[in-house]
Design a protein around this motif. Structure first.
Motif, PDB file in Angstrom:
ATOM      1  N   ARG A 942      37.010  43.576  32.256  1.00 22.36           N
ATOM      2  CA  ARG A 942      37.561  43.471  33.608  1.00 22.36           C
ATOM      3  C   ARG A 942      38.522  42.289  33.711  1.00 22.36           C
ATOM      4  O   ARG A 942      38.777  41.560  32.739  1.00 22.36           O
ATOM      5  N   LYS A 954      32.741  46.219  41.042  1.00 19.51           N
ATOM      6  CA  LYS A 954      32.955  46.315  42.477  1.00 19.51           C
ATOM      7  C   LYS A 954      32.066  45.333  43.228  1.00 19.51           C
ATOM      8  O   LYS A 954      32.471  44.729  44.230  1.00 19.51           O
ATOM      9  N   SER A 959      38.487  43.663  39.176  1.00 20.52           N
ATOM     10  CA  SER A 959      39.051  44.980  38.848  1.00 20.52           C
ATOM     11  C   SER A 959      38.953  45.240  37.360  1.00 20.52           C
ATOM     12  O   SER A 959      38.671  44.359  36.575  1.00 20.52           O
TER      13      SER A 959
END
Length: 959
Positions: A942, A954, A959
């Protein structure tokens, strides 16, 4: 060369459990704080106020049987008082107003015996009322001690206003019930054989007996017939030969009081010729017993000369000579004579047996008892049984009698045998039957009450008992059998410490004043001055409120204008303590207006005691209530067994196998002891061992830690704002399944409390905590509780379910674990200043639960087996390194794969149509989430350079 990035820790991003509810209970230190808090907030009074409103389900009347105010509480008290407390608390949480007044039995021999022993020689110079004051102080001391010990068991009761059988108002109410029995004509005085304690020189009731094995001498004795020619001709008696009636007895000491030989009228008796010790003898005995008896005695050459019926011996007027007293006595009929053992000819001493007494009355025999209060003989027996200075009591007399019979050749045979024999339950010494002047309540005296048809107290009591519910059910037959066979109730005792029987005798006479009006007059004096008034006041003063002119039952002599009340002599008997405690329904429940209206049935809902009280308090309460009010005082009776060690032996300090309550509380705390009580089957005797309490402690910690885990996941939950709104779409969720199981638990537990099956409650709660929650639901939801977004819908739904489960579970265990439940209740949002003990039990909430959940749970076992096999064969340590592929099944189609994966504790769950059987997949080659450790197929690097699944990325906003 590029250095590898430092591995990132995501611990701070997890929703880790938080709660002030500690894992370690520290019950020994913390339970007293709960007791103090409940006392300060007047919890008992608050509960009564809350349940006394119109919203209450009404009264549940539970009456405490009084323990004896003597010594510290023991293991039996722990069992009894905890069971009672579970009843009180569970009924309260069902919504009933369940007042509970603790009581103590304060009169009686054990206290008097202790006091006199402590006083020593001083007691001989003291007046009865002085000894009574010492006894009262002794009882007060132990009432205070036991009350504190019972409260330490976390019992809830009106300890500020207990009932004591020695208080004046209580004693007045006892006399009020007694007056009712006198009015019904049920009370009488008679010279009659009763169980007599030589050690304590007092009469005893059946309830004061316990049976122990004892070795005694059984003898067969030849009573020589006075005139053999009077024997029935069918016996073919040889002319000029002496003939004997052979009797059998196990109490040789009663032979001096023999006044008859009883026979079975319709039984067949034979005349037998036999040789024993080189001498030919002739004896009559039951035909069916002859071979056994004569053979046991070593007789040879046995020959039957003839036969006759027992009634023929009576009609012929056969009499016999006493073997060592100048007395002849008759043969009499008696229907109770059996041919089960003995000789069929029963030695009869009307002063030493109930059946003998009845036979004596029918035959017109004197009720002769040569045995004095101390167990020695009076001067009506031969000198050799009362030699001066020899201190010969009935037990020493046994050998003397046997030797005398042997010397005179009246003894045919003697042997030692062991049998169950009644003992004084206080002194533990054997008792005797001895005829004395006593007061009785007649159970076979017909009477009327409230306009009903005339019937006996026995029949009325049995009919009332038939309407009572018994837990366990076998108690009904036990009670009925005891009522069927019980004798008249001997209610008098020959002691100082107790409530006097208010009888007055005319000076120099046996004429007695005892009417319902005279009793009520004395009751009025005792209500003002206590029962010491009987010893301090004169007969005139005690009868100040009595007017014989207004008393239709008064004897004629006291109505005479010339009669001087100063010539009245006060009786010296006191009431049997069972009469004191047996009238507590009147002195407590009626007196304090706590009970139901008699017009609607029994006064109280429940009595709860040990199973020995079918013979004791249950019966002692039933008989006066039926006589005075026409009904049983209770609607239901719950009994428990007695404590024995793990080998089934009776527990006692002398055997070294007793457990002290104080030690158990110090080692484990009250809640653990209460949890143990709830675990046992109380229908029969209860095995006890220190290891059992350790096991109870382990189970308790499981329940406690389950509650702790539930609470720890609610630290950021506010039921007013965070609660999930349930919908049919939630039916396949783990939370819906758990709430469905909770509904089952609520129904099971409430039903268990309702039928007093506390073991079923215990098992249901423990299995729910250990299996349903810990092994399945809490394990399955752990990932989402820790790793989902704090405010995520799945987590909030699970929190809503956990909040409901915790609240219900805490309330359901509150009657058994009052401290723990109260502590946990106050850890919930909004409950800090409250108490669980003012709450009601939860209702079984209706939730939409998918009908295929049972199939899913059943399939889970197959899935777990496949997972374990894969781990074993593939050397996989962590089940999150496994995925599962199962055949597509219509039963599973509505369930989320992620929920099924969590249900198995794995990373991935897949349904495929072309799969044959369950297949475990090794996922170790796939990337693992560094936050949740799952390998769910979405893990990748990520923006923070960490390896995270979609869900975890999340959750922390990357992201």
């Amino acid at each position: 060369m590029t250095q590898p990035a430092e591995k990132r820790s995501y611990k701070s991003t997890l929703n880790l459990p938080q709660t002030a509810f500690p894992m370690k209970a520290n019950l020994v230190q913390n339970e007293p704080a709960s007791m103090k808090r409940w006392e300060q907030m007047k919890l008992y009074e608050k509960i009564r106020a809350a349940r006394g409103t119109a919203a209450s389900r009404g009264k549940y009347v539970f009456h405490d049987g009084p323990p004896y105010a003597n010594g510290s509480i023991h293991l039996g008290h722990l069992l009894n008082k905890v069971l009672k407390d579970i009843v009180v608390r569970s009924k309260t949480m069902e919504g009933f107003d369940c007042p509970y007044v603790p009581g103590w039995d304060c009169h009686g021999l054990p206290i008097e015996h202790k006091v006199i022993a402590e006083l020593g020689d001083k007691a001989r110079q003291m007046e009865p009322f002085q000894i009574r004051r010492k006894c009262q102080a002794y009882a007060e001391k132990y009432v205070k001690l036991q009350a504190g010990q019972m409260q330490r068991l976390l019992t809830l009761a009106d300890y500020e206003h207990p009932y004591l059988t020695m208080t004046p108002r209580y004693e007045e109410r006892v006399l009020g019930v007694f007056a009712d029995l006198v009015e019904r004509g049920l009370v009488y005085r008679a010279l009659k054989p009763v169980h007599w304690s030589i050690a304590n020189q007092t009469a005893l009731a059946d309830a004061e007996l316990e049976y122990q094995d004892r070795e005694d001498t059984s003898i067969y004795v030849m009573f020589e017939v006075v005139d053999a020619t009077m024997l029935p001709p069918s016996l073919n008696c040889p002319a000029g030969r002496p003939v004997s009636l052979m009797i059998w007895t196990t109490t040789p000491w009663t032979l001096p009081a023999n006044l008859a030989v009883a026979v079975a009228p319709r039984a067949e008796y034979g005349l037998y010729r036999f040789t024993v010790q080189n001498e030919t003898r002739l004896a009559v005995l039951a035909d069916t017993l002859a071979d056994k008896v004569l053979g046991s005695g070593g007789a040879t050459g046995i020959e039957n000369l003839g036969r006759c019926l027992g009634n023929q011996l009576v009609q012929a007027g056969v009499s016999y000579r006493h073997p060592f007293i100048d007395r002849t006595s008759p043969v009499v009929p008696a229907d109770y004579v059996t041919l089960d053992d003995g000789t069929g000819l029963v030695h009869t001493a009307p002063g030493h047996g109930v059946e003998d007494y009845q036979t004596g009355l029918r035959a017109g025999l004197p009720i002769y008892c040569p045995v004095k209060e101390d167990g020695t003989f009076d001067d009506t027996v031969p000198q050799w049984l009362r030699a001066e200075g020899a201190d010969i009591d009935v037990w020493k007399a046994n050998d003397l009698v046997v030797n005398k019979l042997r010397e005179s050749k009246h003894l045919f045979f003697a042997h030692r045998f062991t049998h169950s024999y009644p003992h004084d339950w206080r002194s533990k010494t054997p008792v005797i039957f001895r005829a004395t002047e006593q007061w009785f309540v007649g159970v076979d005296k017909p009477f009327t009450i409230n306009g009903t048809a005339e019937d006996t107290l026995r029949n009325r009591a049995m009919a009332a008992a038939d309407r009572v519910r018994f837990f366990p059910d076998w108690g009904r037959n036990r009670m009925r059998g005891m009522l069927e066979s019980r004798p008249d109730w001997c209610i008098s005792r020959q002691r100082s410490w107790g409530l006097p029987i208010p009888a007055f005798f005319r000076e120099g006479s046996k004429d007695c004043l005892l009417t319902h009006s005279s009793v009520r007059a004395v009751a009025k004096a005792i209500s003002q001055h206590g029962s010491d008034a009987w010893f301090k006041l004169s007969a005139e003063e005690l009868l100040a409120a009595y007017d014989p002119a207004q008393d239709a039952d008064a004897p004629a002599w006291i109505r005479e204008a010339s009669f001087d009340r100063k010539r009245l002599v006060k009786g010296s008997d006191i009431f049997d303590v069972w009469f004191d405690s047996g009238t507590s329904w009147a002195a407590v429940i009626e007196e304090r207006s706590l009970g139901h209206d008699w017009a609607t049935g029994p006064l109280t809902d429940l009595y709860l005691e040990g199973s020995d009280q079918h013979r004791g308090w249950f019966q002692a309460s039933l008989l006066p209530a039926v006589a005075a009010r026409g009904e049983s005082p209770y609607r239901a009776v719950l009994t428990h067994g007695f404590m024995v060690d793990k080998d089934g032996k009776k527990m006692s300090k002398s055997l070294g196998n007793a457990l002290e309550v104080e030690t158990l509380l110090k080692d484990h705390g009250a809640d653990v002891c209460r949890w143990w009580v709830s675990s046992i089957n109380t229908d029969n005797d209860i095995k006890v061992d220190p290891e059992f309490f350790k096991l109870a402690g382990e189970e308790y910690r499981k329940v406690r830690n389950t509650i702790k885990y539930l609470l720890s996941n609610l630290y950021d939950f506010d039921p007013r704002s965070n609660s999930h709104v349930w919908s049919p779409a939630d039916a396949t969720s783990l939370d819906a399944w758990a709430l469905g199981e909770l509904s089952v638990l609520v129904k099971t537990v409430r039903a268990g409390y309702e039928r007093f099956d506390f073991r079923a409650v215990h098992e249901a709660v423990f299995n729910f905590c250990n299996e349903t929650l810990s092994a399945i639901y809490l394990a399955a939801t752990k990932d989402r509780m820790y790793c989902d977004p704090a405010n995520g819908p799945r987590r909030r739904r699970s929190q809503t379910a956990m909040h409901e489960i915790a609240g219900a579970l805490i309330r359901l265990v509150a009657p058994i674990l009052p401290h723990t439940a109260d502590e946990a209740w106050r850890m919930q949002p909004g409950h800090a200043d409250g108490t669980v003990h003012l709450e009601l039990f939860p209702e079984a909430a209706v939730r939409t639960v998918h009908p295929n959940w049972p199939a899913v749970i059943a399939a889970r076992s197959t899935w777990l087996k496949a997972i374990e096999e894969a781990r074993s064969q593939g050397g996989i340590d962590n089940p999150l390194d496994i995925g599962l592929v199962v055949p597509a099944d219509a039963a599973m189609k509505d369930f989320e794969p992620i929920d099924l994966a969590d249900l198995c504790g794995i990373s991935r769950f897949t349904r495929e149509s072309n799969v044959d059987g369950v297949k475990a997949i090794d996922l170790r080659q796939e990337p693992r989430c560094e936050r949740s450790w799952k390998r769910d197929g979405t893990v990748k690097q990520r923006s923070d350079e960490g390896m995270l699944s979609d869900r975890d990325a999340k959750a922390i906003g990357v992201s």
